[in-house]
Design a protein around this motif. Structure first.
Motif, PDB file in Angstrom:
ATOM      1  N   ARG A  82       0.825  -1.206   0.000  1.00 21.15           N
ATOM      2  CA  ARG A  82       0.000   0.000   0.000  1.00 21.15           C
ATOM      3  C   ARG A  82       0.857   1.252   0.000  1.00 21.15           C
ATOM      4  O   ARG A  82       0.341   2.376  -0.003  1.00 21.15           O
ATOM      5  N   ARG A  83       2.162   1.056   0.058  1.00 21.78           N
ATOM      6  CA  ARG A  83       3.063   2.200   0.082  1.00 21.78           C
ATOM      7  C   ARG A  83       4.346   1.793  -0.629  1.00 21.78           C
ATOM      8  O   ARG A  83       4.843   0.682  -0.440  1.00 21.78           O
ATOM      9  N   LEU A  84       4.829   2.680  -1.473  1.00 24.48           N
ATOM     10  CA  LEU A  84       6.102   2.442  -2.171  1.00 24.48           C
ATOM     11  C   LEU A  84       7.021   3.616  -1.857  1.00 24.48           C
ATOM     12  O   LEU A  84       6.716   4.763  -2.204  1.00 24.48           O
ATOM     13  N   ASP A  85       8.114   3.330  -1.168  1.00 22.85           N
ATOM     14  CA  ASP A  85       9.068   4.388  -0.809  1.00 22.85           C
ATOM     15  C   ASP A  85      10.205   4.408  -1.806  1.00 22.85           C
ATOM     16  O   ASP A  85      10.882   3.401  -2.004  1.00 22.85           O
ATOM     17  N   LEU A  86      10.381   5.554  -2.428  1.00 25.51           N
ATOM     18  CA  LEU A  86      11.465   5.719  -3.399  1.00 25.51           C
ATOM     19  C   LEU A  86      12.564   6.530  -2.698  1.00 25.51           C
ATOM     20  O   LEU A  86      12.305   7.654  -2.247  1.00 25.51           O
ATOM     21  N   CYS A  87      13.757   5.950  -2.526  1.00 30.51           N
ATOM     22  CA  CYS A  87      14.814   6.646  -1.774  1.00 30.51           C
ATOM     23  C   CYS A  87      16.036   6.834  -2.652  1.00 30.51           C
ATOM     24  O   CYS A  87      16.518   5.875  -3.257  1.00 30.51           O
ATOM     25  N   ASP A  88      16.552   8.039  -2.696  1.00 28.06           N
ATOM     26  CA  ASP A  88      17.845   8.287  -3.345  1.00 28.06           C
ATOM     27  C   ASP A  88      18.894   8.239  -2.249  1.00 28.06           C
ATOM     28  O   ASP A  88      18.980   9.141  -1.412  1.00 28.06           O
TER      29      ASP A  88
END
Ligand SMILES: Cc1cc2nc3c(=O)[nH]c(=O)nc-3n(C[C@H](O)[C@H](O)[C@H](O)COP(=O)(O)OP(=O)(O)OC[C@H]3O[C@@H](n4cnc5c(N)ncnc54)[C@H](O)[C@@H]3O)c2cc1C
Length: 392
Positions: A82-88
């Motif tokens: 239900r959540r997609l975390d995109l991290c640089d």
């Protein structure tokens, strides 16, 4: 060489070479559209199901599986996120995509009562459901584990994977290149992540996806230079977990390996043209992209959805079977090309510490964090395919 049906009232006959996830589903859509289908694979059904692999499914795949009545059968095996975390990881910036960023059709679908951004599905339950559905379809003749003599058919569908002997035999070329990066897949038990949270970590050595499988089990898809991945693959479990912990954000702790890490090469490939008289290319026989963003199988299944629509129109008499491959190629080229270009651009933009690219990434992530509309458009392109976003 394709031939017209032997009897005017007989359903057209197709042969699908390859009973992997694309070929098995293609046989089903064609049978449901009123075709007779021969589905052929040199592997046995046990071998077809045996891969240790997990796929990220998007809403375009959910729609197709729902239309075919397979969604309910797969539901027990689907792990929603239900959540997609995109991290640089180089910039220490993070953007979260949630159900609020989904297009309204995806959010309000009855099949998505849980508000999932996507689902993770393991290969074995997927193939078990697909092969069961294929076996229950009287219009499909299944030939597994043994070669089958060529017969005269109205349409040949090459769904025989990226080496595609069928494509080669037809003299159709695949264009592309190998990435310096490879990809390592492994399943682990993790602490620190919610069971319905997925992560796409952009690290200078390559993207790293953390995909929930249910409970504390996660599938990792770790991209890095191939030589490094081969060293990781050869390590014992404890040493591998140490290196893995250093690669993950501090919040995530890997406890136990569930299976063996496996490294494999990654390439960008596009077959062109996508068809020749009486033959069309589908799934990885037609295209292959970097695993970033989990687009590969969803793109394959949008090929299948397009084939299903055309197969139905053909049976309805809108055009003869001989016209189907060219129509299919016209429908599919833009989606395939855009996804291949977008995944390649993501890899090139984020897999580095280039001082000239860092400000661009900073700007992009700031805009994504601040503008819900930009998040919604990006998630729609990933989830339903770029063509629907463009209205094409
Ligand atoms: C090593 C590896 C790991 C991967 N890991 C992931 C992952 O973790 N997550 C993810 O989303 N995607 C992953 N992918 C990509 C994903 O597997 C593909 O998107 C998907 O398998 C494509 O399905 P397909 O049916 O088009 O091709 P395939 O799955 O390759 O199926 C092709 C089928 O054709 C059959 N065949 C071959 N020759 C013939 C012939 N002459 N006649 C008839 N049949 C033939 C083969 O036996 C095979 O069953 C991975 C790919 C590889 C190679």
């Amino acid at each position: 060489m394709p031939a017209p049906p032997s009897h005017p009232s007989a359903a057209p006959l197709a042969r699908v070479n390859g009973a992997g996830p694309s070929g098995a589903l293609a046989a089903l859509v064609m049978a449901r559209a009123g075709w007779r289908v021969q589905l052929v694979d040199p592997l046995s059904s046990q071998q077809l199901s045996a891969r240790s692999r997990a796929y990220a499914l998007t809403h375009s795949s959910r729609e197709l599986l729902e239309q075919l009545g397979l969604w309910a059968d797969l539901l027990p095996a689907l792990a929603p996120f239900r959540r997609l975390d995109l991290c640089d990881r180089a910039l220490h910036r993070q953007v979260a995509f949630t159900a609020d960023d989904l297009p309204s059709a995806a959010l309000t679908s009855p099949a998505n009562g849980s508000g999932a951004v996507g689902w993770i599905l393991q290969h074995r339950p997927l193939m078990d459901v697909l092969l069961r559905a294929v076996r229950s379809e009287s219009a499909i003749a299944l030939h597994l584990g043994a070669p089958m003599d060529p017969t005269s058919v109205d349409l040949l569908v090459a769904a025989d994977g990226h080496h595609s002997p069928t494509r080669r035999a037809a003299g159709l070329r695949g264009w592309g290149f190998s990435y310096r990066q490879g990809c390592l897949t492994v399943q682990v038990r993790l602490r620190g992540s919610a069971p319905d949270q997925a992560w796409e970590l952009f690290r200078p050595e390559g993207p790293f996806a953390v995909l929930p499988l249910g409970g504390d089990a996660f599938q990792l898809v770790w991209s890095a230079p191939m030589a490094r991945l081969q060293r990781l693959e050869a390590m014992d479990g404890a040493a591998f977990l140490d290196v893995l912990s250093a690669a993950l954000p501090d919040a995530l702790q890997a406890d136990v390996l569930i299976d063996r890490p496996q490294a494999f090469p990654v390439s960008w490939e596009l077959a062109w043209p996508l068809q020749r008289r009486g033959l069309l290319l589908l799934g990885e026989a037609a295209h292959r992209c970097h695993p970033v963003g989990g687009q590969g199988l969803n793109l394959c299944w949008r090929d299948v959805a397009a084939l299903g629509v055309l197969a139905e129109r053909c049976v309805a008499g809108c055009f003869p079977p001989s016209a189907l491959p060219a129509r299919y190629a016209r429908r599919r080229w833009l989606d395939i090309l855009l996804v291949l270009l977008a995944t390649d651009a993501l890899v090139r933009l984020f897999s580095n510490r280039q001082p000239l690219l860092l400000p661009l990434r900073q700007l992009l992530l700031t805009l994504l964090g601040r503008w819900p509309l930009l998040r919604r458009l990006s998630l729609q392109a990933m989830s339903e395919g770029p063509c629907r976003l463009l209205g094409a």
